[in-house]
Structure formats: structure tokens, C-alpha cells
Enzyme design. Structure first.
Site, PDB file in Angstrom:
ATOM      1  CD  GLU A   1      -1.698  -2.358   1.683  1.00  0.00           C
ATOM      2  OE1 GLU A   1      -0.502  -2.578   1.989  1.00  0.00           O
ATOM      3  OE2 GLU A   1      -2.596  -3.223   1.823  1.00  0.00           O
TER       4      GLU A   1
ATOM      5  CG  PHE B   1      -9.638  -9.254  11.892  1.00  0.00           C
ATOM      6  CD1 PHE B   1      -8.381  -9.693  12.289  1.00  0.00           C
ATOM      7  CD2 PHE B   1      -9.963  -9.307  10.540  1.00  0.00           C
ATOM      8  CE1 PHE B   1      -7.476 -10.186  11.370  1.00  0.00           C
ATOM      9  CE2 PHE B   1      -9.059  -9.806   9.614  1.00  0.00           C
ATOM     10  CZ  PHE B   1      -7.813 -10.239  10.026  1.00  0.00           C
ATOM     11  CD  GLN B   2      -7.325  -7.151   7.965  1.00  0.00           C
ATOM     12  OE1 GLN B   2      -8.264  -6.906   7.222  1.00  0.00           O
ATOM     13  NE2 GLN B   2      -6.200  -7.705   7.550  1.00  0.00           N
TER      14      GLN B   2
ATOM     15  CE  LYS C   1     -17.558  -6.189   4.159  1.00  0.00           C
ATOM     16  NZ  LYS C   1     -16.983  -7.509   4.478  1.00  0.00           N
TER      17      LYS C   1
ATOM     18  CG  MET D   1      23.316  11.559   2.265  1.00  0.00           C
ATOM     19  SD  MET D   1      24.526  12.545   1.347  1.00  0.00           S
ATOM     20  CE  MET D   1      23.518  13.179   0.015  1.00  0.00           C
TER      21      MET D   1
END
Lengths: 163, 556
Positions: free
Chosen positions: B47, B109-110, B159, B466
Site C-alpha cells: 500500500e 479485527f483489522q 464497510k 549518504m
């Protein structure tokens, strides 16, 4: 460092207080007091925020707040305003000093709103100076609990903080 | 109509053509609705890359970039991408799935509080609790992301909100009480600026990313030619003026050109346009442009006076203000200043050692520029980024895409992917380091899957270069945790393993052929592993905390 009082009109939506306080935290601005409630319009809330800082910090505070989409208007109300805060103090009492405390409360136009055997609650409204003076006098009796609403402020005369 | 369908229809109304994302349980309804739409979806492998791709798409095309992710880990994976877009003012809208409203706050959940997490890193964000407001929120989000000072907006979609039936009435106008960007510029301030310009004997323009964001490059060049004033850019402003233009002095700052840094330091007037005076650009603020008055043009009032003192602030869009300013000034010859700057330019060119036959990263970039000067170039972060900024001479706006504010390693590759999706027929090159590339290397799968022929030129020094450079210069060569020791690792084989094309280049003589071959490939990603000099440093350099004119160089 000086203290500034700003009035912030915001949309009355969930999460707005979190946005404002999160901005203060992230940018390292110091909030001394914050009070919030609805206004004459139910879709708009008004926050009164006391900030400590210098002129440069204040400029950033105002500009950064302005960038929040839910913030509608910001006004500096530090000068020429009526300022009030409401405080409740629970003072330890006994039969010997109850009269003296009541007398002091009376002088300050404070109200005794609850009396129990070993304590009483006194409610006082006013500007900071008056409240500090009163609270300092109460210390000798023993302050068991103290709660403040945070300062609210309104400019004097015809000038108004509105859309 | 199902809310998810209304939502997708709203995206179509907003002109969305491409979405980058990954589905999941909480956003499955939205993906189901997407199945029937003409909007094309690029399934990334992480993502973070989806948001970087949307960001790269936005920077290359000027359109709003769109990313999808599911709730919980999908949403939290977008955070780096969002902060990156926020720091560089990129118009990106991110939609995340969320657990159903009835479960929010119960550690379902999630479940992750993504609106809380991204509150300080978005221009605005929403948790949609009323299905009927969903399409209005979409409209607002695109408006907020793309107007004023652009920035990312996140919308969290529970949802169950996407499952119910709603009416589809797409509103035409957005009206927000607390959001009304000022763009015109105050006439009195513009006049004051013109007066300062006419008085100035040593003017210089600093052009930032805001010039590119407001599509004001033509207006910038016109102003510079009219005054005339030399133009330096910030890293984000690269491309706002062609770097081949006789008034261009490249970019300034920590690894900017010496002559650019000297010009700003000695100037008597700085005209800063759409830049925020970041510490990497100004060096030590107290010694920044010590003899100059400063005009600051910016659409974000909060940027004015934030980092440096300003004499004439003008709040508004560069696109609107620059023509007004140009129309009230006149050409004035400033020969002495021109000669001084030209002298610096001749005396202190960008240079590196290239007479010993060793393969150096700067050479690779010079070759990329020579062979493909019109390519869209993205960079990773670190040495590769600074060399790219120094040696790839950008000729048009939105050509050079780099993570400036956040400095996100792993940005360049997915951003290149996004730019390539926006411009399928152009050549897109990611100038990468071996460290950065490995941070989003999984997107090779996406590029193979969707036939996105990005060219990844890895300047492979097997170091986090760097940081190693700083350790060499300031920490007695104690290379703590910077050696990537991947001599045995083959980027060539990795590319092939994903189904792309891989090459390894170890000699100077092979560089040109490899690049030519890569530029011919138009269907799969190409990774060229350039095994460059491991201890090459980026010069010139302003040490941290030093002033711009205290810039140091190496002996060549």
C-alpha cells in the site's frame, strides 16, 4: 513570553477539538487553557484558547489554525475583552472555621453550593486575578479539590466575533 | 443504488482514470463496484507503493492521484505515502476501508484509527458515518486536495456504509465555511514588490515547487527575463525554468551549485516564489541572504515568515501574481551583477573526477541525460537523488520527481510507476540507489503485471551512501550499519526473476550500450545495476548548520 487569548469559531463536527489540540501539540505551541461550547448558531462552536508565546509564535498559531478546514474564523481577543472563568473549590472545613470561610466567599461574591461535615464546595466566577486571590486565601484551610472551566472571553462594545 | 456504486460513480464524475491500491475485507464492496467501472486499477504489491504511485501520477500529470487500501494494516501502510505527499504538497486522495460502524472503537479485527493517525499528516480527512454524505465527501476531498496549497486527503469508509442503498445526487459545487484559498495577490503588495525589484542591483529569484504546482513556469521565465534576474530553484522547483536557460543557476542548498549558493548569499533582493525556505535550502538561517530584502510569494500564508524574515509578503497563486508583477516592471540592465555571477559560474562548475576510467555515478547520470534528455526522471533519496539533481538538467516542469520534504527512500520507483501510467508513451527513469530500491523492490511484480516499462538505474555502491558519506566526513569513517554487503546479490537476476529485464554494468565503456538497449524496451521494467565507485561522495556540500556560502568542494 506573553499570554494571548484567541477566539476560534469552528464547525461543530466530531473530531474538531482533536484537530486543534493535535495541531498545538505537533507545532509545539503551548495551550494554557481551552474552553469550548456551542454558539448562537448550533452548527458552529467557539473555542477560547489561552496561548503563551511571543508575537512570532502567535502569528504561526493563527495562520496554522486557519489552515484547518474546520476552522472558520480566528480572532485575537487578548485586549479590551471581558474575561471570565468559573471555578469550583472543595475546601476542608470544620465547625470552627466555617463562618470565616463563608465570610470570605461573601466578600468575593462566591457562592457556597454544597456543605458537608468536613468540607464545602464554593463556586466562584471572575477574571484570573480575582480567582487567584480567592484560591490563595482558601489554601490556609486546605483545598481538597479544584476544577476550572477554562477562560472564556468576549470583546467589549460593538465589536463581535462572528461570521 | 448501493453506496459503493454511488461512490465509484462519484470518482468517475471527478474524472478519475487510474487508481492504485490493494483490496481487503473492509473495502471489498468498493472493489466489487469497481469491477463494473471503466476506471483502471493498478494492483500494487504494497500500500505504501500505491500511495507513492498515486503521488508520482499526480506530480507528473497535475491531476489528482487516487489510492485505495483496506482497513488496519492496509491503511497504516499508506501513512508514509501520505506524509510524503503532505510534505511536498501533492494532490492525492486516499480511500481506506474501515470496520463497520458498530465495531469502531472495539478493537475489531483489522481496525486501525487511520483518521486519528493521519490527522496531522493530511490537509484534511474524513470518517464517513452517514452513507448519504458519501458522494459529497468525495467531491469535497477532490476539491480540497487540488486547490489552494495542494495536499493529501484521506477518506475512511466503514464497510457497512458502502453496503447500504443511497440516492445518487452529485453536487456541482463545494462550499466550505472554513476553506476559501486566496489566490489573486494583493495589488498593493505586488506594487511594493515591483518597487523593490526596480531598485535592486543584484536580484535573484528562488523558484520552489509552488511554481510547478500552479503551472506558472512560463510566467516565471517571463518575469526572470523581464527583470532580468537569475533563477535558482529549490529541489522541488527543478524544472520550473529550463536548466539550459541562460538565467538558470541550477538548484541551491546543501548540495546545490556553488554559483547558485553564492548568488543568493551576495544578492540584494530575493524573490522567493512558492518555496518554504526549508533548512536544506537555506543553510544556517541567520546567514541566509544577509544583504537581501526578501519578497515572498506563496499561496500558503502560514509559510510566510515561518522560517526566514520577509520584507514584502504576497499571498496568492504564482500563476496569478507573476503576470501582474511582470506587467508593472521594466527591463533594467545590471551588468556588474551579471558579470559577477557569470564569473562564479565559470570558476565553480559542478565537477567530479572522471579521468581514471572508473565507473562513477555522476557519469551514469550524464549519460542518461545525454541519451534521453526528455525522460521523466524520478529519484530515490540520498546520494542518488543529489547526483540526479546536479547532473540531470531538467528542461520542463513535472519532469523531475523527487521526495523533497520527507526524504522517503523507496519513493522513486513506485512514483516512476505512477508517472508511467499517466504517460504510457514517455520514457520514465528512476535514478536509484541500491538501498532505496530495495525498499519497494516488490513493485517489479506490478510493473511486469501491467506492462509498465519503467527504467530503474541503480547506482549500486553497496552502501547507504549518504549516511556513509557523513560517517566518512564527520564520524572518523566509522561505517556503522551502512554497508549493505550485497556483492553476491544480483539485481539483474532479481529483475529477471520477476519477469523483467536485468543488466549489470561494471565498466564505463558499457554504460551507453546498456542504456540504449534499456530505452528500446517498452513492455517490461528494466533494472540496470551500475556497479559504481563505492566511496564516491556528493560535492559540493554545505555542512549541517553552516551558511550557504560556506559550501565545500573536493579536490579533483
Amino acid at each position: 513570553m506573553s499570554r494571548y487569548t484567541i477566539a476560534v469559531l469552528v464547525e461543530n463536527k466530531p473530531g474538531v477539538l482533536a484537530r486543534v489540540s493535535s495541531l498545538f501539540r505537533r507545532r509545539g505551541f503551548n495551550i494554557e487553557s481551552l474552553a469550548v461550547g456551542t454558539t448562537e448558531r448550533e452548527d458552529i462552536s467557539r473555542m477560547t484558547i489561552v496561548v503563551s508565546g511571543n508575537e512570532k509564535i502567535m502569528e504561526q498559531v493563527m495562520k496554522q489554525l486557519n489552515k484547518l478546514i474546520d476552522v472558520i474564523k480566528i480572532s485575537d481577543v487578548t485586549v479590551n475583552s471581558v474575561e471570565r472563568e468559573l471555578v469550583m473549590v472543595k475546601v476542608a472545613t470544620n465547625s470552627a472555621n466555617r463562618g470565616e470561610i463563608a465570610e470570605i466567599a461573601n466578600i468575593f461574591r462566591a457562592r457556597i453550593v454544597d456543605v458537608a461535615k468536613e468540607s464545602m464546595i464554593i463556586e466562584i466566577t471572575g477574571d484570573e486575578e480575582k480567582i487567584n486571590a480567592f484560591v490563595n486565601l482558601m489554601r490556609q484551610f486546605g483545598i481538597k479539590e479544584l476544577v476550572k472551566t477554562g477562560k472564556i472571553s468576549m470583546t467589549r462594545g460593538g465589536k463581535m466575533v462572528q461570521l | 443504488m448501493r453506496a459503493a456504486d454511488a461512490f465509484i460513480k462519484a470518482l468517475e464524475k471527478e474524472g478519475v482514470k487510474h487508481i492504485f491500491g490493494i483490496p481487503g475485507g473492509a473495502i471489498i464492496e468498493v472493489y466489487d463496484a469497481l469491477w463494473d467501472s471503466d476506471i483502471s486499477h493498478v494492483l500494487t504489491r504494497h500500500e505504501q507503493a500505491a500511495v507513492h504511485a498515486a503521488d508520482g501520477y499526480a506530480r507528473a500529470s497535475g491531476k489528482v492521484g487516487v489510492a485505495f487500501a483496506t482497513s488496519g494494516p492496509g491503511a497504516t501502510n499508506t501513512v508514509t505515502g501520505i506524509v510524503n505527499a503532505y510534505m511536498d504538497s501533492s494532490p492525492v486522495v486516499v480511500f481506506t476501508g474501515q470496520v463497520p460502524r458498530s465495531l469502531i472503537g472495539f478493537d475489531a479485527f483489522q481496525e486501525a484509527d487511520i483518521t486519528g493517525i493521519t490527522m496531522p499528516a493530511t490537509k484534511h480527512n474524513y470518517l464517513v458515518t452517514d452513507p448519504e454524505s458519501l458522494t459529497d465527501v468525495v467531491k469535497e476531498a477532490f476539491y480540497i486536495a487540488s486547490t489552494g496549497r495542494p495536499g493529501p486527503v484521506l477518506i475512511d469508509l466503514p464497510k457497512d456504509v458502502t453496503m447500504v442503498d443511497v440516492e445518487f445526487n452529485y453536487s456541482k459545487k463545494v462550499s466550505l465555511m472554513g476553506y476559501n484559498p486566496r489566490i489573486a495577490g494583493h495589488p498593493k503588495q505586488i506594487k511594493k514588490a515591483a518597487e523593490l525589484i526596480m531598485k535592486s542591483e543584484r536580484p535573484v529569484i528562488i523558484a520552489g515547487g509552488g511554481v510547478i504546482l500552479s503551472n506558472a513556469s512560463k510566467e516565471l521565465v517571463k518575469l526572470a527575463e523581464t527583470i532580468p534576474a537569475f533563477v535558482v530553484t529549490t529541489l522541488m522547483g527543478k524544472g520550473s525554468i529550463p536548466e539550459t536557460h541562460h538565467l538558470s543557476l541550477g538548484f541551491i542548498g546543501m548540495h546545490g551549485t556553488k554559483y547558485g549558493n553564492y548568488t543568493v548569499t551576495e544578492s540584494d533582493l530575493v524573490i522567493a516564489i512558492g518555496c518554504r525556505f526549508s533548512d536544506r535550502t537555506t543553510g544556517k538561517v541567520a546567514s541566509f541572504a544577509p544583504y537581501a530584502k526578501i519578497i515572498h510569494i506563496d499561496i500558503d500564508a502560514a509559510e510566510i515568515g515561518k522560517n526566514v524574515r520577509v520584507d514584502v509578503p504576497i499571498v496568492g497563486s504564482a500563476k496569478q501574481i507573476l503576470p501582474k508583477l511582470t506587467s508593472i516592471i521594466e527591463y533594467k540592465k545590471r551588468k556588474e551583477w551579471g558579470d559577477r555571477v557569470t564569473g562564479w559560474r565559470k570558476a565553480y562548475p559542478l565537477k567530479y573526477k572522471n579521468d581514471d576510467g572508473k565507473l562513477r555515478p555522476q557519469y551514469v547520470i550524464e549519460k542518461i541525460y545525454e541519451l534521453m534528455p526528455d525522460a521523466i526522471v524520478t529519484t530515490e533519496v540520498g546520494q542518488n537523488q543529489m547526483w540526479a539533481a546536479q547532473y540531470f538538467r531538467t528542461s520542463y516542469p513535472r519532469q523531475f520527481i523527487s521526495s523533497g520534504g520527507l526524504g522517503t527512500m523507496g519513493f522513486g520507483f513506485p512514483a516512476a510507476m505512477g508517472a508511467q501510467v499517466a504517460f504510457p508513451d514517455r520514457t520514465v527513469v528512476d535514478i536509484a540507489g541500491d538501498g532505496s530500491f530495495q525498499m519497494n523492490i516488490q513493485e517489479l511484480a506490478t510493473c511486469v503485471d501491467y506492462r509498465i516499462p519503467v527504467k530503474i538505474c541503480v547506482l549500486n555502491n553497496m552502501f547507504l551512501g549518504m549516511v556513509r558519506q557523513w560517517q566518512e566526513l564527520f564520524y572518523d569513517e566509522r561505517y556503522s550499519a551502512t554497508c549493505l554487503r550485497c556483492k553476491e546479490m544480483s539485481f539483474e537476476k532479481i529483475a529477471e526473476g520477476f519477469g523483467g529485464v536485468g543488466m549489470t554494468v561494471e565498466k564505463v565503456s558499457e554504460v551507453e550500450d546498456a542504456l540504449k538497449e534499456a530505452f528500446k524496451i517498452d513492455d517490461v521494467p528494466v533494472v540496470i545495476d551500475f556497479r559504481v565507485e563505492r566511496l564516491e561522495n556528493v560535492y559540493p556540500m554545505v555542512p549541517a548548520g553552516a551558511a550557504l556560502n560556506e559550501i565545500i568542494d573536493e579536490e579533483v
